[in-house]
Each structure stands twice: as C-alpha cells, then as structure tokens.
Write an enzyme that holds these catalytic residues in place. Structure first.
Site, mmCIF file in Angstrom:
data_model
loop_
_atom_site.group_PDB
_atom_site.id
_atom_site.type_symbol
_atom_site.label_atom_id
_atom_site.label_comp_id
_atom_site.label_asym_id
_atom_site.label_seq_id
_atom_site.Cartn_x
_atom_site.Cartn_y
_atom_site.Cartn_z
ATOM 1 N N PRO A 58 0.812 -1.238 0.000
ATOM 2 C CA PRO A 58 0.000 0.000 0.000
ATOM 3 C C PRO A 58 0.833 1.271 0.000
ATOM 4 O O PRO A 58 0.835 2.027 0.981
ATOM 5 C CB PRO A 58 -0.841 -0.147 1.272
ATOM 6 C CG PRO A 58 0.024 -0.958 2.182
ATOM 7 C CD PRO A 58 0.814 -1.893 1.309
ATOM 8 N N CYS A 59 1.504 1.547 -1.106
ATOM 9 C CA CYS A 59 2.318 2.762 -1.178
ATOM 10 C C CYS A 59 1.426 4.007 -1.213
ATOM 11 O O CYS A 59 1.911 5.118 -1.009
ATOM 12 C CB CYS A 59 3.258 2.721 -2.366
ATOM 13 S SG CYS A 59 2.413 2.514 -3.926
ATOM 14 N N HIS A 60 0.129 3.800 -1.447
ATOM 15 C CA HIS A 60 -0.775 4.961 -1.397
ATOM 16 C C HIS A 60 -0.903 5.502 0.034
ATOM 17 O O HIS A 60 -1.404 6.589 0.235
ATOM 18 C CB HIS A 60 -2.155 4.603 -1.966
ATOM 19 C CG HIS A 60 -2.858 3.485 -1.237
ATOM 20 N ND1 HIS A 60 -2.632 2.159 -1.511
ATOM 21 C CD2 HIS A 60 -3.766 3.504 -0.236
ATOM 22 C CE1 HIS A 60 -3.387 1.408 -0.717
ATOM 23 N NE2 HIS A 60 -4.081 2.209 0.079
#
Lengths: 322, 177
Positions: free
Chosen positions: A220-222
């Site tokens: 989850p780089c968001h």
C-alpha cells in the site's frame, strides 16, 4: 494390386479393417465369406493379422528404459528452471484502465496500470530481463476479483502471497516490506518510512523506490505521503487514484491549495513506538521529541491493530468530529 | 498449488516416456527426439494454465509433439535439398536385403525399419494409431485432416508395411524366400 479382380478391390478396405480388428461385424462377415472362396485375399488377411501381431510387440513397452529415464530427468531440470522464470499474466479491463496482474510460483509479482496500451507490449514485463511470460489461468481472475472488491471498499485485506523479485534492489525490497506493514486506514510520511528502515536521510530514495512499486495496492504505497500531508505522487501521475484509495480507507483528504492532501487535523496520531493513539492536540505530544508519526483516519482502524486510546487526551471520550 | 505445478509434474510422469517414444519413431533415429520431447513439455508447461480443465491432456501433448515433428521434418527436407541429397529414393517402402540383415530378423524389427521409410504423414498416422492407439479424430486434428483421411493414411501405411514384408517368410501363407 491393379490386376486384382474387381470384387477383391472392392473389399480391400474391409479386408484390411478385419485384419487389424477394426471392421464392423457385417463387414467382417462379408470378408469371411469372400476369403472362404479367394485364396489370395485369404493370404492377405492372414498377412494383416500377422502384422498386427508384430505391431503388438512394437507397442509393448520395453522394461524401464535408461535413455527415457535420463531424458525425463533432464526435462525436469529444465522445467524447474522455466518454473522459476515464468510469470503467468492476465490483463483485465477495469474502471482504472487496463490492469495487468502477473504471478510466479512464489506469489503475485506484478500489478500494473497499463497506460500505454492494452497488451503485454505495454507492460514492463516486455522488457524485464530473465523473465519468461505466459498467459495465465483462472486463478488470476480470482486475484483480480479481490482487487476490485478492495477498490469498491468491500475488502480490507489482500492476503496474497507476494513475490518481490521484480524489485530493482535490496533497498527497494526493504522499503516495500516496510510499506506492507502500514495498517489499513493509516498514513505515514516518506520521512517516517525512511526512519522505519533505518535510513533516516534517504527520503528521496524511499520515494523513488515506491514510485516503482511492482505491487501497488497489495503493497500500500498509497498510504505513504509527504511530510506536509500532501499526497505528493502515485504510480506516475495518478494522484486522483491515490486520493480515492485513501478515501475508501476512511482517510480524510482535501483538494484545496496546491493539490490533494490529507486533513491531518482530522486524524488520530500514533507516536513511533507507542501503543496508544491520540488526538492531534494531545498535550502529551508537546512534551516529546518531534518524530514522524502514523496517522489514522478513524479510531476503528487504530484499534483494529491493537492500539488503545491515550489516557491523557481520551480520544474515546472526545473523538474528533468532522 | 501455484500454477498447477504439482499437476504438471504428474503430466510429465504420466506422459513423458510415451511422447519421447512417439517422437523417436516420428522423426527417425537420426533426429534428436529428446530435444523435441523437451520442447513439447516446455511448451505444454507454458500453456498449461490456460488449458480447459476437461481437456484431453494426452491428445493435446500428441498435437504439440506432432507440430514440432512436422516443423522438424520441413526444416530437415529444406536442409537436404540445400545439400542436394537424394530424397525420393529412400522414401520407397521396400527394403533391401542388406538392410534387412542389419535389422532384427523378427517381424517387429522389420516393421520398425519399414515404418522409417514411410512417407511422413503415413508414418505419423501409423504410429499414432497402431502404437499409441489414438482415435482417428484426434489423429486427423494432429495432422490437419479429417478422421477419414487419417484412417486412409493408416491403411496406406499398413498396405506398404505388408508389401514390404513380402518375401521374408515372416507372414504366414507366403512362400519363404
């Protein structure tokens, strides 16, 4: 053969079929009647029967054959090598554009938003050294369904086995591994993530590592944003998608000012190493050395990872109102 | 189970030796049957995930192997032409006495020798039908023709083999040489 009587020529196919046991009962009977009177056809029929016997000996598998066993062994070795290099992929048209999902024998290797086309040519797999690709099977459809459920807010976890071999370096792998640990509904800053992997000054490198995240959403780089709260960047230029993903997870965002940003004042705060979460104005935070914090969009998501409400600011009694 | 590896190992165990033997007959003793057999299974592995669950795996492997054998045969024919080797003569079904002596004196060995001299399609059709017991429909698909044509190829092959055995006293009812 052409000198044969017409009746023998006509029956030739049935005669052969009878000789090898493939004739219908009526044809076999016809042949039986004919050979009773025709010596040359009778010899021919016996010839086919004898041939059938010879073929049976050819068909019989000779006892375990060294050559075959060795060939199989060498095949197994090549298959093992292929298995390790092979990525099975499928491309799905989605509300976010075409998405390619690839998996290896170890797990999901790539989730890619295809910007430049709808085929494998538009994917980074086309130019990935040492990788072989093959069209994947129905198991990837299930993976895609998981992803769509996630994007529709109906799923909070993607429990996929992940294969990080497409990462470009050990450094990138360590950044990706640290990113996986960021909980659902939380955000940290690039600075914070750099702290987490013990490279406090490598903020830019961390941002670059996430820019090439081979497994967006699954890793989850968001949930990683700028220190100011600005969403900063996502998968090239998909800031709108980053905002959408965060909104799904209950993270409050705003579009005012220079670009999309989180509303930090409307989020709960976790100081590094603590087991309690606070409201942003908690007096206990003022007494501590400034450090990159984790922010949660809701108490529910903070408590889902085992955090307790702070006993000073009591977010359980005074929740943030939005 | 990822990508059906365990299932594919079972495919290899079940079918490798048979496909290998098929290819050995299909391309003859001078060809590299092991190479084609490996290629058959590597291709099959790549495509295995997309194979329908109810597919006939054995027939599918035979079709891959047959395609590879055809390509090999085409390349081999081109190579022979390029080097000006005589091609037609060796295609005759009859074998010479000297060659027969090199082969086993028993009918099975002789048949093997004659099979190697059959025209390519007849050789494939004969081997698939008589050695491996495939249906004419499957053989037709592999060879790119109808089931009837596949059967005709097998029958032609059998006639040539029987004629080729003429005069060796190996078939009953025939005068010994």
């Amino acid at each position: 053969m052409s000198n044969k009587p017409a009746v023998c020529v006509r029956i030739a196919d049935d005669l052969l079929a009878t000789g090898i046991g493939e004739a219908s009962p009526s044809a076999a009977e016809r042949v039986g009647r004919h050979v009773a009177m025709c010596g040359s056809c009778r010899r021919e029929l016996e010839g086919y029967r004898a041939l059938e016997g010879a073929v049976t000996t050819m068909r019989a598998v000779s006892p375990p054959n060294e050559q075959e066993a060795q060939a199989r062994q060498r095949l197994e070795t090549r298959l093992t090598d292929l298995r390790q290099r092979l990525l099975a992929y499928r491309i799905f048209p989605s509300p976010l554009g075409h998405i390619l999902i690839a998996r290896s024998e170890l797990g999901i290797s790539l989730v890619e938003y295809l910007d430049r086309g709808t085929s494998l040519k538009a994917s980074r797999l086309a130019s990935e050294p040492g990788v072989e690709t093959a069209e994947g099977g129905p198991d990837l459809e299930a993976t895609y369904r998981d992803l769509m459920e996630y994007l529709n807010g109906r799923r909070q976890r993607l429990d996929w086995p992940l294969d990080l071999r497409l990462a470009r370096s050990d450094f990138q792998r360590s950044v990706l591994q640290a990113t996986v640990a960021i909980p659902y509904g939380a955000v940290v800053s690039y600075v914070g993530l750099a702290h987490d992997i013990g490279k406090a000054t490598a903020t830019r490198a961390v941002a670059q590592a996430l820019r090439w995240n081979p497994l967006p959403i699954a890793i989850p780089c968001h949930r990683v944003i700028g220190a100011s709260g600005a969403l900063t960047g996502y998968a090239g230029s998909k800031l709108g998608l980053k905002q959408r993903l965060l909104t799904i997870e209950g993270v409050p965002t705003t579009k005012e000012g220079d670009g999309p940003a989180i509303r930090a004042q409307a989020m709960y705060v976790l100081y590094p190493g603590d087991r309690e979460y606070c409201i942003p104005t908690c007096p206990s935070l003022d007494t501590r050395t400034p450090a990159p914090v984790t922010r949660f969009g809701s108490r529910r998501h903070a408590e889902a990872v085992g955090l307790a409400p702070c006993t000073t600011c009591r977010p359980d009694l005074h929740p943030i109102s939005r | 189970m990822v990508m059906g590896e365990e299932a594919f190992s079972a495919v290899v165990s079940a079918h490798h030796d048979e496909i290998f033997r098929y290819l050995r007959r299909a391309i003859g003793p001078a060809g590299d049957a092991e190479d084609l057999s490996q290629e058959t299974f590597l291709r099959a592995y790549r495509a295995y995930a997309t194979l329908p669950k109810d597919a006939n795996v054995r027939a599918w492997l035979f079709s891959i192997a047959t395609n590879l054998a055809k390509n090999y045969f085409r390349a081999e024919t081109r190579r022979r032409r390029a080097y000006g080797e005589v091609q037609g003569g060796a295609r005759s079904a009859a074998i010479t006495t000297q060659e027969a002596e090199l082969l086993s004196r028993e009918a099975g060995g002789l048949v093997e020798g004659i099979v190697q001299r059959l025209p390519f399609k007849q050789r494939l059709a004969f081997t698939q039908r008589k050695i491996h017991g495939l249906d004419y429909g499957v053989i037709g698909k592999n060879l790119g023709c109808s089931a009837e044509s596949a059967r005709a190829h097998v029958f032609q092959a059998l006639r040539k083999i029987r004629q080729g055995l003429d005069g060796y006293g190996l078939l009953p009812g025939e005068p010994a040489q």
